[in-house]
Design a protein around this motif. Structure first.
Motif, PDB file in Angstrom:
ATOM      1  N   ILE A 146      23.326  32.359 172.828  1.00 42.66           N
ATOM      2  CA  ILE A 146      21.914  31.667 172.707  1.00 42.66           C
ATOM      3  C   ILE A 146      21.101  32.481 173.897  1.00 42.66           C
ATOM      4  CG2 ILE A 146      21.106  29.694 173.690  1.00 42.66           C
ATOM      5  CD1 ILE A 146      23.423  27.911 173.327  1.00 42.66           C
ATOM      6  N   ARG A 147      19.964  32.897 173.301  1.00 40.31           N
ATOM      7  CA  ARG A 147      18.913  33.735 174.181  1.00 40.31           C
ATOM      8  C   ARG A 147      17.641  32.463 174.464  1.00 40.31           C
ATOM      9  NH1 ARG A 147      21.696  34.367 169.784  1.00 40.31           N
ATOM     10  NH2 ARG A 147      19.589  35.195 168.661  1.00 40.31           N
ATOM     11  N   LYS A 148      17.483  32.458 175.986  1.00 33.48           N
ATOM     12  CA  LYS A 148      16.555  31.569 176.325  1.00 33.48           C
ATOM     13  C   LYS A 148      15.105  32.071 176.949  1.00 33.48           C
ATOM     14  CE  LYS A 148      20.502  28.585 177.138  1.00 33.48           C
ATOM     15  NZ  LYS A 148      21.101  27.586 178.122  1.00 33.48           N
ATOM     16  N   ARG A 149      14.282  31.259 176.846  1.00 37.21           N
ATOM     17  CA  ARG A 149      12.730  31.630 177.415  1.00 37.21           C
ATOM     18  C   ARG A 149      12.912  30.832 178.651  1.00 37.21           C
ATOM     19  NH1 ARG A 149       8.723  30.416 172.753  1.00 37.21           N
ATOM     20  NH2 ARG A 149       6.947  31.068 174.430  1.00 37.21           N
ATOM     21  N   SER A 150      11.979  31.473 179.560  1.00 38.80           N
ATOM     22  CA  SER A 150      11.812  30.822 180.866  1.00 38.80           C
ATOM     23  C   SER A 150      10.894  29.755 180.729  1.00 38.80           C
ATOM     24  CB  SER A 150      11.071  31.711 181.946  1.00 38.80           C
ATOM     25  OG  SER A 150       9.779  31.993 181.388  1.00 38.80           O
ATOM     26  N   VAL A 151      10.996  28.795 181.441  1.00 33.63           N
ATOM     27  CA  VAL A 151      10.020  27.461 181.510  1.00 33.63           C
ATOM     28  C   VAL A 151       8.668  27.928 181.727  1.00 33.63           C
ATOM     29  CG1 VAL A 151       9.164  25.408 182.775  1.00 33.63           C
ATOM     30  CG2 VAL A 151      11.634  25.794 182.591  1.00 33.63           C
ATOM     31  N   GLU A 152       8.090  28.917 182.429  1.00 31.05           N
ATOM     32  CA  GLU A 152       6.805  29.258 182.391  1.00 31.05           C
ATOM     33  C   GLU A 152       6.442  30.165 181.141  1.00 31.05           C
ATOM     34  OE1 GLU A 152       4.166  32.434 185.118  1.00 31.05           O
ATOM     35  OE2 GLU A 152       6.275  32.508 185.149  1.00 31.05           O
ATOM     36  N   ASN A 153       7.260  30.599 180.456  1.00 32.77           N
ATOM     37  CA  ASN A 153       6.954  31.311 179.361  1.00 32.77           C
ATOM     38  C   ASN A 153       6.629  30.384 178.075  1.00 32.77           C
ATOM     39  OD1 ASN A 153       8.081  32.543 176.476  1.00 32.77           O
ATOM     40  ND2 ASN A 153       7.236  34.236 177.780  1.00 32.77           N
ATOM     41  N   VAL A 154       7.501  29.298 177.922  1.00 30.34           N
ATOM     42  CA  VAL A 154       7.388  28.005 177.075  1.00 30.34           C
ATOM     43  C   VAL A 154       6.086  27.636 177.433  1.00 30.34           C
ATOM     44  CG1 VAL A 154       8.408  26.307 176.034  1.00 30.34           C
ATOM     45  CG2 VAL A 154       9.800  28.084 176.616  1.00 30.34           C
ATOM     46  N   TRP A 158      16.872  23.443 184.137  1.00 31.78           N
ATOM     47  CA  TRP A 158      15.732  24.017 183.222  1.00 31.78           C
ATOM     48  C   TRP A 158      14.971  22.786 182.719  1.00 31.78           C
ATOM     49  CZ3 TRP A 158      13.290  23.960 178.728  1.00 31.78           C
ATOM     50  CH2 TRP A 158      12.513  24.858 178.193  1.00 31.78           C
ATOM     51  N   LEU A 159      15.671  21.710 182.161  1.00 35.03           N
ATOM     52  CA  LEU A 159      15.092  20.736 181.420  1.00 35.03           C
ATOM     53  C   LEU A 159      14.302  19.934 182.807  1.00 35.03           C
ATOM     54  CD1 LEU A 159      17.878  19.327 179.330  1.00 35.03           C
ATOM     55  CD2 LEU A 159      15.907  20.512 178.707  1.00 35.03           C
ATOM     56  N   LYS A 160      14.641  19.734 183.852  1.00 36.84           N
ATOM     57  CA  LYS A 160      14.089  19.151 185.001  1.00 36.84           C
ATOM     58  C   LYS A 160      12.545  19.957 185.204  1.00 36.84           C
ATOM     59  CE  LYS A 160      14.339  17.214 189.406  1.00 36.84           C
ATOM     60  NZ  LYS A 160      15.109  17.306 190.705  1.00 36.84           N
ATOM     61  N   ALA A 161      12.626  21.467 185.325  1.00 38.06           N
ATOM     62  CA  ALA A 161      11.552  22.140 185.483  1.00 38.06           C
ATOM     63  C   ALA A 161      10.447  21.836 184.347  1.00 38.06           C
ATOM     64  CB  ALA A 161      11.953  23.562 185.919  1.00 38.06           C
ATOM     65  N   PHE A 162      11.102  22.136 183.265  1.00 37.89           N
ATOM     66  CA  PHE A 162      10.270  21.777 181.904  1.00 37.89           C
ATOM     67  C   PHE A 162       9.559  20.518 181.966  1.00 37.89           C
ATOM     68  CE2 PHE A 162       9.722  20.324 177.646  1.00 37.89           C
ATOM     69  CZ  PHE A 162       9.034  21.402 177.036  1.00 37.89           C
ATOM     70  N   ALA A 163      10.231  19.258 182.309  1.00 37.53           N
ATOM     71  CA  ALA A 163       9.667  18.340 182.020  1.00 37.53           C
ATOM     72  C   ALA A 163       8.662  18.009 183.100  1.00 37.53           C
ATOM     73  CB  ALA A 163      10.727  17.098 182.438  1.00 37.53           C
ATOM     74  N   GLU A 164       8.728  18.617 184.326  1.00 36.16           N
ATOM     75  CA  GLU A 164       7.686  18.334 185.522  1.00 36.16           C
ATOM     76  C   GLU A 164       6.165  19.180 185.091  1.00 36.16           C
ATOM     77  OE1 GLU A 164       9.450  19.636 188.793  1.00 36.16           O
ATOM     78  OE2 GLU A 164      10.597  17.630 189.061  1.00 36.16           O
ATOM     79  N   ALA A 165       6.557  20.453 184.428  1.00 39.24           N
ATOM     80  CA  ALA A 165       5.581  21.027 183.893  1.00 39.24           C
ATOM     81  C   ALA A 165       4.779  20.581 182.651  1.00 39.24           C
ATOM     82  CB  ALA A 165       5.867  22.687 183.507  1.00 39.24           C
ATOM     83  N   SER A 166       5.405  20.226 181.806  1.00 38.70           N
ATOM     84  CA  SER A 166       4.999  19.514 180.574  1.00 38.70           C
ATOM     85  C   SER A 166       4.354  18.243 180.824  1.00 38.70           C
ATOM     86  CB  SER A 166       6.145  19.236 179.716  1.00 38.70           C
ATOM     87  OG  SER A 166       5.716  18.732 178.211  1.00 38.70           O
ATOM     88  N   GLU A 167       4.634  17.321 181.601  1.00 40.56           N
ATOM     89  CA  GLU A 167       4.070  16.184 182.123  1.00 40.56           C
ATOM     90  C   GLU A 167       2.795  16.320 182.660  1.00 40.56           C
ATOM     91  OE1 GLU A 167       5.190  12.064 184.497  1.00 40.56           O
ATOM     92  OE2 GLU A 167       6.330  13.418 185.084  1.00 40.56           O
TER      93      GLU A 167
END
Length: 204
Positions: free
Chosen positions: A35-43, A74-83
């Motif tokens: 699995i190759r993953k991107r950073s939260v910031e990149n997404v 990762w999901l926590k950081a993504f959720a906070e940024a997306s919200e």
């Protein structure tokens, strides 16, 4: 999708190597780095770009094979940024093995509204011996209940036209479908033999 969905991927690959799936071939190529993953910031930056260039977007449609394979951090950081920065509805895909209440709760903050998930077959023999997919029917139904409990739309996949499946095993699939809590949507596929996969070699 009426032009309201923007499709993107934040990962490539899958933790599993099901016999019918292209990811079983990729896992041979990439070994432990399946699995190759991107950073939260990149997404988040891509999502911002999409909103800027396509202002009519309603949904962010993550085409990852298993978006829930991310860890909690990762999901926590993504959720906070997306919200905070995106404020759009989210569609993503999971497997019953990775879906749980904690991850659902985090992603709901990010706007999660649809979850795609595969049953593939209600026959445990087909899943284990033919598909090399080691997820029980009980685990699938349990995950579907979590989806409904959180007021999310469930969209579930089933594979048909499998020459290795008996009529009784097809009935077993129907029996499991009848156990899925309503409402939900069903997506039906015909089994395809992709070159390089284990099931392709078996068919030959």
């Amino acid at each position: 999708y009426s032009g309201k969905f923007y499709s993107l991927t934040s990962t490539r690959g899958c933790p599993f190597s099901c016999a019918y799936c292209c990811n079983s071939v990729f896992s041979k190529l990439y070994g432990l780095n399946k699995i190759r993953k991107r950073s939260v910031e990149n997404v988040i930056n891509e999502m911002k770009y999409a909103i800027k260039n396509f202002p009519d977007i309603v949904y962010m449609n993550f085409q990852d094979d298993n978006f829930f394979s991310y860890d909690i951090e990762w999901l926590k950081a993504f959720a906070e940024a997306s919200e905070k920065e995106i404020k759009k509805k989210i569609v993503c895909r999971s497997t019953p093995a990775h879906l749980n209440g904690e991850k659902i709760a985090l992603l709901k903050k990010a706007g999660l509204s649809w979850v795609f998930m595969g049953l593939q077959s209600g026959s445990q023999r087909i899943n284990k011996e033919i598909y090399k997919r080691f997820i029980t029917n009980d685990k699938f139904v349990e995950a579907a209940k979590i989806v409904l409990k959180n007021n999310l739309a469930g969209y579930y996949d089933v594979i048909l036209d499998n020459p290795y499946e008996t009529e009784q095993e097809t009935i077993e699939t129907i029996d499991v479908i009848l156990k899925i809590p309503k409402p939900f949507m069903l997506q039906l596929f015909s089994l395809c033999f992709y070159q390089g996969t284990e099931i392709y070699d078996k068919a030959l």
